[in-house]
Design a protein around this motif. Structure first.
Motif, PDB file in Angstrom:
ATOM      1  N   THR A 344       0.825  -1.221   0.000  1.00 62.77           N
ATOM      2  CA  THR A 344       0.000   0.000   0.000  1.00 62.77           C
ATOM      3  C   THR A 344       0.852   1.262   0.000  1.00 62.77           C
ATOM      4  O   THR A 344       0.398   2.331  -0.420  1.00 62.77           O
ATOM      5  N   GLY A 345       2.118   1.152   0.482  1.00 62.86           N
ATOM      6  CA  GLY A 345       2.999   2.314   0.530  1.00 62.86           C
ATOM      7  C   GLY A 345       2.685   3.279   1.668  1.00 62.86           C
ATOM      8  O   GLY A 345       3.181   4.410   1.669  1.00 62.86           O
ATOM      9  N   ARG A 346       1.888   2.826   2.592  1.00 64.75           N
ATOM     10  CA  ARG A 346       1.561   3.693   3.733  1.00 64.75           C
ATOM     11  C   ARG A 346       2.641   3.564   4.823  1.00 64.75           C
ATOM     12  O   ARG A 346       3.404   2.592   4.864  1.00 64.75           O
ATOM     13  N   ILE A 351      -0.053   1.852   9.667  1.00 64.97           N
ATOM     14  CA  ILE A 351      -0.377   0.432   9.507  1.00 64.97           C
ATOM     15  C   ILE A 351      -0.549  -0.202  10.881  1.00 64.97           C
ATOM     16  O   ILE A 351      -1.518  -0.935  11.142  1.00 64.97           O
ATOM     17  N   ASN A 352       0.396   0.077  11.784  1.00 63.97           N
ATOM     18  CA  ASN A 352       0.335  -0.516  13.127  1.00 63.97           C
ATOM     19  C   ASN A 352      -0.869  -0.012  13.890  1.00 63.97           C
ATOM     20  O   ASN A 352      -1.545  -0.778  14.608  1.00 63.97           O
ATOM     21  N   GLU A 353      -1.175   1.300  13.767  1.00 58.56           N
ATOM     22  CA  GLU A 353      -2.346   1.860  14.458  1.00 58.56           C
ATOM     23  C   GLU A 353      -3.631   1.213  13.946  1.00 58.56           C
ATOM     24  O   GLU A 353      -4.548   0.898  14.710  1.00 58.56           O
ATOM     25  N   ALA A 354      -3.707   0.986  12.622  1.00 59.59           N
ATOM     26  CA  ALA A 354      -4.891   0.362  12.034  1.00 59.59           C
ATOM     27  C   ALA A 354      -5.041  -1.067  12.522  1.00 59.59           C
ATOM     28  O   ALA A 354      -6.150  -1.525  12.823  1.00 59.59           O
ATOM     29  N   ILE A 355      -3.891  -1.814  12.653  1.00 58.95           N
ATOM     30  CA  ILE A 355      -3.961  -3.202  13.111  1.00 58.95           C
ATOM     31  C   ILE A 355      -4.444  -3.258  14.558  1.00 58.95           C
ATOM     32  O   ILE A 355      -5.255  -4.122  14.932  1.00 58.95           O
ATOM     33  N   ILE A 356      -3.987  -2.318  15.389  1.00 56.84           N
ATOM     34  CA  ILE A 356      -4.425  -2.277  16.789  1.00 56.84           C
ATOM     35  C   ILE A 356      -5.938  -2.076  16.864  1.00 56.84           C
ATOM     36  O   ILE A 356      -6.648  -2.747  17.626  1.00 56.84           O
ATOM     37  N   LEU A 357      -6.462  -1.177  16.045  1.00 59.79           N
ATOM     38  CA  LEU A 357      -7.900  -0.895  16.064  1.00 59.79           C
ATOM     39  C   LEU A 357      -8.691  -2.093  15.519  1.00 59.79           C
ATOM     40  O   LEU A 357      -9.799  -2.376  15.998  1.00 59.79           O
ATOM     41  N   ILE A 358      -8.129  -2.809  14.505  1.00 59.75           N
ATOM     42  CA  ILE A 358      -8.818  -3.988  13.951  1.00 59.75           C
ATOM     43  C   ILE A 358      -8.922  -5.075  15.012  1.00 59.75           C
ATOM     44  O   ILE A 358      -9.964  -5.717  15.190  1.00 59.75           O
ATOM     45  N   ARG A 359      -7.793  -5.291  15.764  1.00 58.78           N
ATOM     46  CA  ARG A 359      -7.807  -6.289  16.829  1.00 58.78           C
ATOM     47  C   ARG A 359      -8.828  -5.915  17.906  1.00 58.78           C
ATOM     48  O   ARG A 359      -9.535  -6.774  18.440  1.00 58.78           O
ATOM     49  N   LYS A 360      -8.907  -4.629  18.194  1.00 59.65           N
ATOM     50  CA  LYS A 360      -9.859  -4.157  19.199  1.00 59.65           C
ATOM     51  C   LYS A 360     -11.283  -4.417  18.730  1.00 59.65           C
ATOM     52  O   LYS A 360     -12.177  -4.787  19.510  1.00 59.65           O
ATOM     53  N   ALA A 361     -11.518  -4.231  17.393  1.00 52.03           N
ATOM     54  CA  ALA A 361     -12.857  -4.458  16.844  1.00 52.03           C
ATOM     55  C   ALA A 361     -13.213  -5.939  16.875  1.00 52.03           C
ATOM     56  O   ALA A 361     -14.385  -6.308  17.041  1.00 52.03           O
ATOM     57  N   GLN A 362     -12.165  -6.803  16.743  1.00 51.16           N
ATOM     58  CA  GLN A 362     -12.422  -8.246  16.730  1.00 51.16           C
ATOM     59  C   GLN A 362     -12.605  -8.812  18.141  1.00 51.16           C
ATOM     60  O   GLN A 362     -13.124  -9.933  18.289  1.00 51.16           O
ATOM     61  N   ASP A 363     -12.183  -8.043  19.151  1.00 51.61           N
ATOM     62  CA  ASP A 363     -12.306  -8.501  20.547  1.00 51.61           C
ATOM     63  C   ASP A 363     -13.711  -8.176  21.047  1.00 51.61           C
ATOM     64  O   ASP A 363     -14.075  -7.003  21.175  1.00 51.61           O
ATOM     65  N   PRO A 364     -14.512  -9.199  21.312  1.00 50.28           N
ATOM     66  CA  PRO A 364     -15.896  -8.944  21.733  1.00 50.28           C
ATOM     67  C   PRO A 364     -16.015  -8.287  23.106  1.00 50.28           C
ATOM     68  O   PRO A 364     -17.057  -7.727  23.437  1.00 50.28           O
ATOM     69  N   TYR A 365     -14.919  -8.313  23.897  1.00 56.11           N
ATOM     70  CA  TYR A 365     -14.985  -7.756  25.249  1.00 56.11           C
ATOM     71  C   TYR A 365     -14.320  -6.393  25.356  1.00 56.11           C
ATOM     72  O   TYR A 365     -14.279  -5.795  26.424  1.00 56.11           O
ATOM     73  N   ALA A 366     -13.816  -5.923  24.232  1.00 54.43           N
ATOM     74  CA  ALA A 366     -13.125  -4.629  24.262  1.00 54.43           C
ATOM     75  C   ALA A 366     -14.137  -3.504  24.397  1.00 54.43           C
ATOM     76  O   ALA A 366     -15.263  -3.578  23.915  1.00 54.43           O
ATOM     77  N   SER A 367     -13.674  -2.441  25.045  1.00 52.18           N
ATOM     78  CA  SER A 367     -14.528  -1.254  25.206  1.00 52.18           C
ATOM     79  C   SER A 367     -14.213  -0.303  24.059  1.00 52.18           C
ATOM     80  O   SER A 367     -13.063   0.123  23.869  1.00 52.18           O
ATOM     81  N   VAL A 368     -15.239   0.001  23.267  1.00 54.88           N
ATOM     82  CA  VAL A 368     -15.074   0.805  22.054  1.00 54.88           C
ATOM     83  C   VAL A 368     -15.859   2.098  22.200  1.00 54.88           C
ATOM     84  O   VAL A 368     -17.013   2.114  22.645  1.00 54.88           O
ATOM     85  N   MET A 369     -15.212   3.171  21.765  1.00 56.36           N
ATOM     86  CA  MET A 369     -15.875   4.477  21.792  1.00 56.36           C
ATOM     87  C   MET A 369     -16.079   4.982  20.353  1.00 56.36           C
ATOM     88  O   MET A 369     -15.512   4.444  19.399  1.00 56.36           O
ATOM     89  N   LYS A 370     -16.829   6.000  20.273  1.00 55.69           N
ATOM     90  CA  LYS A 370     -17.148   6.569  18.956  1.00 55.69           C
ATOM     91  C   LYS A 370     -15.880   7.054  18.265  1.00 55.69           C
ATOM     92  O   LYS A 370     -15.728   6.929  17.040  1.00 55.69           O
TER      93      LYS A 370
END
Length: 385
Positions: A344-346, A351-370
């Motif tokens: 992607t050339g990013r 890339i690392n920040e996006a992966i952290i957020l993806i893992r957080k989205a995949q964790d059903p017990y994570a606390s997510v904010m707007k």
């Protein structure tokens, strides 16, 4: 009234006017062809003779539609009279006539052209002897001294140039500038006789219209015995069965018919151009997918379920990575981050920040904010841009 119809009306009116002028100034054209047809009223037709034939033959005339060969093959007639008037008979038919004359019948042949083999057998030969504009047909018998016809319209000019001594000359053709020629002869043939006349015009309408010429015709036929006469003719005297015959026989109706056809052709010609049909306006199909996505997004926003929305976004992003970038997304480790960064050339940070957020989205017990949802959406869109 539209413009096209007005144009047609003007053209039609002009054609009518032209035809009317032509009809008014038209001169009657006389058909001088030697057709010898019983249905024709033209000068050289046989319409008058056909209607007077019964009188000339004392009501003992019978018309035969077959040729002589076919007729005599299927019938056995007693001695009778045979009449042939300017007909093109085949050789077999002439032979049948000769056979009947041999048996005792008499034949009246009024033809300009007779097959040479037939005429030689009877004892005469015909040829052109005069090209004069008029000839006189006259009988030689003293009791018919006042019987003659002046042929002043297109005479055939044919007579008998070679005649056997035993043949009797009954009539002559008198032509100015030429010697008199035999034009009507009587030849004994077996038990019967042949009466041969070389000029058939005296029986046409033009000459029978004159009363004095009728006497000549009566005197010619008086040589035949008083018995039944069979008239063989290849001219069709019946009226035409063509369904348009009445229209074509009437000049006014005939012109009207051709005018109708001409008008129809003009109409077809001017309407030959293809008329463009109105093309209906069809609205393009709407892409309802976007509206559907918006509706689903609004629903999640109203419910405040930011975690579910992040999970959906993450799932969609990983699917695109697998399909478009061909990167395995089973393990979101450093190797995955490195491959995604290379394709992607990013920057590595994004890339690392996006992966952290993806893992957080995949964790059903994570606390997510707007704010997490908004940041992940921004990063993922930028990476796949």
């Amino acid at each position: 009234m539209n413009k096209t119809f007005k144009i047609y009306a003007v053209i039609f009116a002009i054609i009518l006017a032209v035809i009317a002028l032509l009809e008014i100034n038209k001169k009657e054209v006389t058909d001088w062809r030697k057709n010898f047809e019983t249905s024709r009223k033209s000068p050289f037709g046989l319409y008058i003779f056909d209607h007077e034939a019964k009188f000339l033959f004392k009501d003992k005339l019978r018309k035969i539609s077959e040729n002589p060969y076919d007729y005599y093959e299927n019938s056995d007639e007693k001695p009778h009279n045979i009449f042939v008037l300017e007909s093109e008979l085949d050789y077999e038919s002439w032979t049948k006539i000769m056979d009947e004359v041999t048996k005792g019948s008499d034949a009246m042949i009024i033809n300009q052209h007779i097959p040479k083999d037939i005429s030689d057998s009877i004892g005469f030969y015909t040829s052109n002897f005069s090209y004069s504009e008029s000839n006189v047909l006259k009988l030689t018998d003293k009791k018919f001294s006042n019987s003659f016809v002046k042929i002043d319209k297109f005479p055939g000019g044919r007579g008998f140039t070679f005649i056997k001594p035993e043949i009797e000359i009954l009539g002559k053709i008198i032509s100015e500038g030429s010697e008199d020629q035999a034009g009507f002869i009587k030849a004994k043939f077996g038990k019967g006789h042949f009466y041969v006349h070389s000029e058939p015009l005296f029986l046409t309408n033009y000459y029978l219209m004159k009363r004095e010429n009728v006497h000549y015709a009566q005197d010619v036929f008086s040589y035949l015995p008083d018995r039944e006469t069979l008239w063989f003719s290849d001219k069709k005297s019946e009226k035409s069965q063509f369904f348009m015959r009445f229209i074509f026989s009437n000049p006014a109706l005939k012109y009207a018919w051709w005018l109708l056809l001409g008008g129809m052709l003009l109409f077809i010609f001017f309407n030959a151009k293809r008329k463009q049909r109105i093309v209906p306006v069809i609205d393009p199909l709407k892409n309802s997918s976007v509206d559907f996505v918006k509706s689903i997004g609004n629903l999640y926003m109203q419910e405040g379920d930011f975690h579910e929305m992040m999970a959906k976004k993450a799932q969609y992003f990983l699917h695109k990575v697998r399909i478009d970038l061909l990167i395995d997304t089973q393990n979101l480790d450093d190797e995955f981050a490195k491959k995604l960064q290379l394709k992607t050339g990013r920057s590595e940070d994004k890339i690392n920040e996006a992966i952290i957020l993806i893992r957080k989205a995949q964790d059903p017990y994570a606390s997510v904010m707007k704010e997490d949802l908004l940041r992940m959406n921004e990063l993922l869109d930028e990476i796949l841009k």
